[in-house]
Write a protein that holds these residues in place. Sequence first.
Motif, mmCIF file in Angstrom:
data_model
loop_
_atom_site.group_PDB
_atom_site.id
_atom_site.type_symbol
_atom_site.label_atom_id
_atom_site.label_comp_id
_atom_site.label_asym_id
_atom_site.label_seq_id
_atom_site.Cartn_x
_atom_site.Cartn_y
_atom_site.Cartn_z
ATOM 1 N N ASP A 389 0.832 -1.213 0.000
ATOM 2 C CA ASP A 389 0.000 0.000 0.000
ATOM 3 C C ASP A 389 0.862 1.257 0.000
ATOM 4 O OD1 ASP A 389 -2.222 -1.600 0.008
ATOM 5 O OD2 ASP A 389 -2.515 -1.497 2.191
ATOM 6 N N LEU A 390 2.012 1.195 0.695
ATOM 7 C CA LEU A 390 2.907 2.346 0.735
ATOM 8 C C LEU A 390 3.442 2.668 -0.654
ATOM 9 C CD1 LEU A 390 4.577 4.464 2.318
ATOM 10 C CD2 LEU A 390 6.312 2.674 2.674
ATOM 11 N N SER A 391 3.849 1.641 -1.389
ATOM 12 C CA SER A 391 4.371 1.887 -2.732
ATOM 13 C C SER A 391 3.287 2.373 -3.687
ATOM 14 C CB SER A 391 5.004 0.605 -3.272
ATOM 15 O OG SER A 391 4.031 -0.418 -3.381
ATOM 16 N N ARG A 392 2.037 2.070 -3.367
ATOM 17 C CA ARG A 392 0.955 2.474 -4.255
ATOM 18 C C ARG A 392 0.393 3.850 -3.903
ATOM 19 N NH1 ARG A 392 -2.113 -1.200 -3.054
ATOM 20 N NH2 ARG A 392 -3.722 -0.111 -1.872
ATOM 21 N N GLY A 394 1.727 5.937 -1.080
ATOM 22 C CA GLY A 394 2.694 6.859 -0.496
ATOM 23 C C GLY A 394 2.324 7.345 0.891
ATOM 24 N N ASP A 395 1.387 6.694 1.558
ATOM 25 C CA ASP A 395 0.941 7.098 2.890
ATOM 26 C C ASP A 395 1.882 6.486 3.926
ATOM 27 O OD1 ASP A 395 -0.364 7.880 5.132
ATOM 28 O OD2 ASP A 395 -2.318 7.003 4.599
ATOM 29 N N ILE A 396 2.851 7.262 4.380
ATOM 30 C CA ILE A 396 3.867 6.765 5.312
ATOM 31 C C ILE A 396 3.275 6.568 6.698
ATOM 32 C CG2 ILE A 396 6.088 7.288 6.383
ATOM 33 C CD1 ILE A 396 6.845 8.823 3.889
ATOM 34 N N GLN A 397 2.389 7.457 7.127
ATOM 35 C CA GLN A 397 1.836 7.376 8.473
ATOM 36 C C GLN A 397 1.022 6.094 8.670
ATOM 37 O OE1 GLN A 397 2.734 9.426 10.832
ATOM 38 N NE2 GLN A 397 3.972 10.607 9.346
ATOM 39 N N THR A 398 0.248 5.741 7.674
ATOM 40 C CA THR A 398 -0.538 4.501 7.771
ATOM 41 C C THR A 398 0.373 3.290 7.868
ATOM 42 O OG1 THR A 398 -2.304 5.520 6.479
ATOM 43 C CG2 THR A 398 -2.314 3.120 6.642
ATOM 44 N N CYS A 399 1.468 3.321 7.127
ATOM 45 C CA CYS A 399 2.415 2.205 7.157
ATOM 46 C C CYS A 399 3.081 2.101 8.527
ATOM 47 C CB CYS A 399 3.442 2.394 6.051
ATOM 48 S SG CYS A 399 4.510 0.959 5.805
ATOM 49 N N LYS A 400 3.432 3.265 9.119
ATOM 50 C CA LYS A 400 4.038 3.230 10.447
ATOM 51 C C LYS A 400 3.041 2.740 11.493
ATOM 52 C CE LYS A 400 7.518 6.849 9.742
ATOM 53 N NZ LYS A 400 8.011 8.184 10.186
ATOM 54 N N ALA A 401 1.775 3.119 11.345
ATOM 55 C CA ALA A 401 0.757 2.646 12.290
ATOM 56 C C ALA A 401 0.591 1.130 12.194
ATOM 57 C CB ALA A 401 -0.572 3.343 12.000
ATOM 58 N N ALA A 402 0.659 0.593 10.978
ATOM 59 C CA ALA A 402 0.565 -0.856 10.808
ATOM 60 C C ALA A 402 1.743 -1.556 11.459
ATOM 61 C CB ALA A 402 0.495 -1.198 9.318
ATOM 62 N N ARG A 403 2.944 -0.938 11.343
ATOM 63 C CA ARG A 403 4.120 -1.540 11.974
ATOM 64 C C ARG A 403 3.995 -1.512 13.495
ATOM 65 N NH1 ARG A 403 9.598 1.450 10.865
ATOM 66 N NH2 ARG A 403 8.543 2.938 12.254
ATOM 67 N N LYS A 404 3.466 -0.420 14.030
ATOM 68 C CA LYS A 404 3.303 -0.318 15.480
ATOM 69 C C LYS A 404 2.314 -1.363 15.995
ATOM 70 C CE LYS A 404 2.281 3.074 19.079
ATOM 71 N NZ LYS A 404 1.890 4.481 19.369
ATOM 72 N N VAL A 460 12.492 -0.200 4.708
ATOM 73 C CA VAL A 460 11.727 0.189 3.522
ATOM 74 C C VAL A 460 11.064 1.549 3.729
ATOM 75 C CG1 VAL A 460 9.760 -0.422 2.071
ATOM 76 C CG2 VAL A 460 11.359 -2.189 2.799
ATOM 77 N N VAL A 461 10.517 1.788 4.932
ATOM 78 C CA VAL A 461 9.846 3.070 5.196
ATOM 79 C C VAL A 461 10.856 4.214 5.178
ATOM 80 C CG1 VAL A 461 8.529 4.388 6.892
ATOM 81 C CG2 VAL A 461 7.965 1.985 6.452
ATOM 82 N N ASP A 462 12.029 4.010 5.806
ATOM 83 C CA ASP A 462 13.052 5.057 5.809
ATOM 84 C C ASP A 462 13.539 5.354 4.397
ATOM 85 O OD1 ASP A 462 12.794 5.141 8.527
ATOM 86 O OD2 ASP A 462 14.552 3.877 8.937
ATOM 87 N N SER A 463 13.727 4.326 3.612
ATOM 88 C CA SER A 463 14.177 4.531 2.230
ATOM 89 C C SER A 463 13.122 5.282 1.426
ATOM 90 C CB SER A 463 14.469 3.180 1.574
ATOM 91 O OG SER A 463 15.480 2.493 2.276
#
Length: 501
Positions: A389-392, A394-404, A460-463
Amino acid sequence: MARSTKPLCCATVLLLLAVVIGVLASTARADLVISKAERRVDLTSHIVRVLASLRTLTIRLPGGRVESYTRQPNAKLVDSELKYGPSTDLPPFSYSPVIVHFENNNPFAVAREVVREIEISHWGNVQITEHYNIVHGGARLKGEFSRIDYQSRPYIRGVSSFRHLIARLPPRAHSIYYRDEIGNISTSHLWGDSKKTQLEIEPRFPLFGGWQTTFTIGYGLPLQDFVFTANGKRFLNITFGSPMEEVLIEKFTVKVVLPEGSKDIEVSVPFPTKQSQEVKYSHLDIVGRPVVVLEKLDVIPEHNLYFQVYYSFNNISLLREPMMLITGFFLMFVACIVYMRTDMSISKNSSSHLAKLQWDEVQATVQKIQGIFEQYLAVHDKLEASLRDLSRTGDIQTCKAARKAADAQFKELSKELKSLLTSLQSSPQSYQIWPKVCRRLDCKGEREMQEKLMTRHSTVVDSFEKKLRGQDVENRIAQQQQKIAALRQEIESLLEYISEI
């Protein structure tokens, strides 16, 4: 002298009469041999001696070519009819032999033995099973048999063979089959109407002289057409002989199988036979079924007459087999219920009972461990989905929330897994499976996989935040990706092993 002459004359007349009768009854039969390539019989089939004192003698032959016959001035052959006479001025009691050599290619079907079994069922059927041992009693085949020659010119090369037999069955015959030791024979034809049923059967191979074959035919008949009631008794009324009228039977055996419980058995046959009784056991029989056995030698179509078998039978006996089935199934179900609800252990404190309880606990723990690892894989799939979803988007915050959220789930699952592994290791019944579980998981596999997943996700998120090229990102996470794939394969292998416990 006058008194002694009369007895002497009487004795002479009786002696001459005996000689004449013996000559009339004598038949010289030679060994018959027929060539595979010729139509005619090589040796004389029959030598017939007749009294010459007859004024006119007519011999009707079965057809075909006449090779030779005794020629006399008054002999005349027209087609297949040979006529001698009329004769005059013959002395009393004189005779002369007459020899006729003719071609006869009619099939001589001889059954060395036929066993006919008639089984009566008061559920509505009379089953007939007939076992045949047929031999061609004609001239024996000389030389080898060639299938190619026979098929190319069957009416010349195989004129003395017979290829089919006809069985005339009762009109309402059903469930007809024709088979031998190999199996079903499909070369048969059936015709039927309201008056008759005709079955034409063909052996697996044509029969020449001296050849033989065995086969079985069977069919069913309606009970009401052949079993009747009279004077408080039942009786079977059926023909004695074989349905194949052109077959001579050397030994014929009829077995009438009556229902179990039949008694007061009587047999009525219009000619002398050898009678006996035996017992046959079939499905669900207790005392067996009485069998009436009738034997007779040299049976011809004229013996195909009706005979009767009388017996007494109680209709309540029909319920014997259904009640046995019902009772058997009922007792089986009761036994299953009792077995499932009964504790077969001797004591609650016995070692076997305690071992069973401990093994049940081990199995329950293993099932819980399996569920935790399945949740691990599900969290892994969610992290992979967040990266896609991040690559599609670009929502970084949602990706970080999923990781948390995944990190919190991993910690909770690790806590539960640790307690379950401790419980499994302490159980005395887990000594067989604990080394394999520990070796497959490597005791720290789930923790290492968790760390690799989180590290890869963060990389991946940092990159993505630094807007690095895709190739650079792949190079940074390549080693982690390989390790994660290997750990995931180990966990899936562990799940397969646990599912087999």
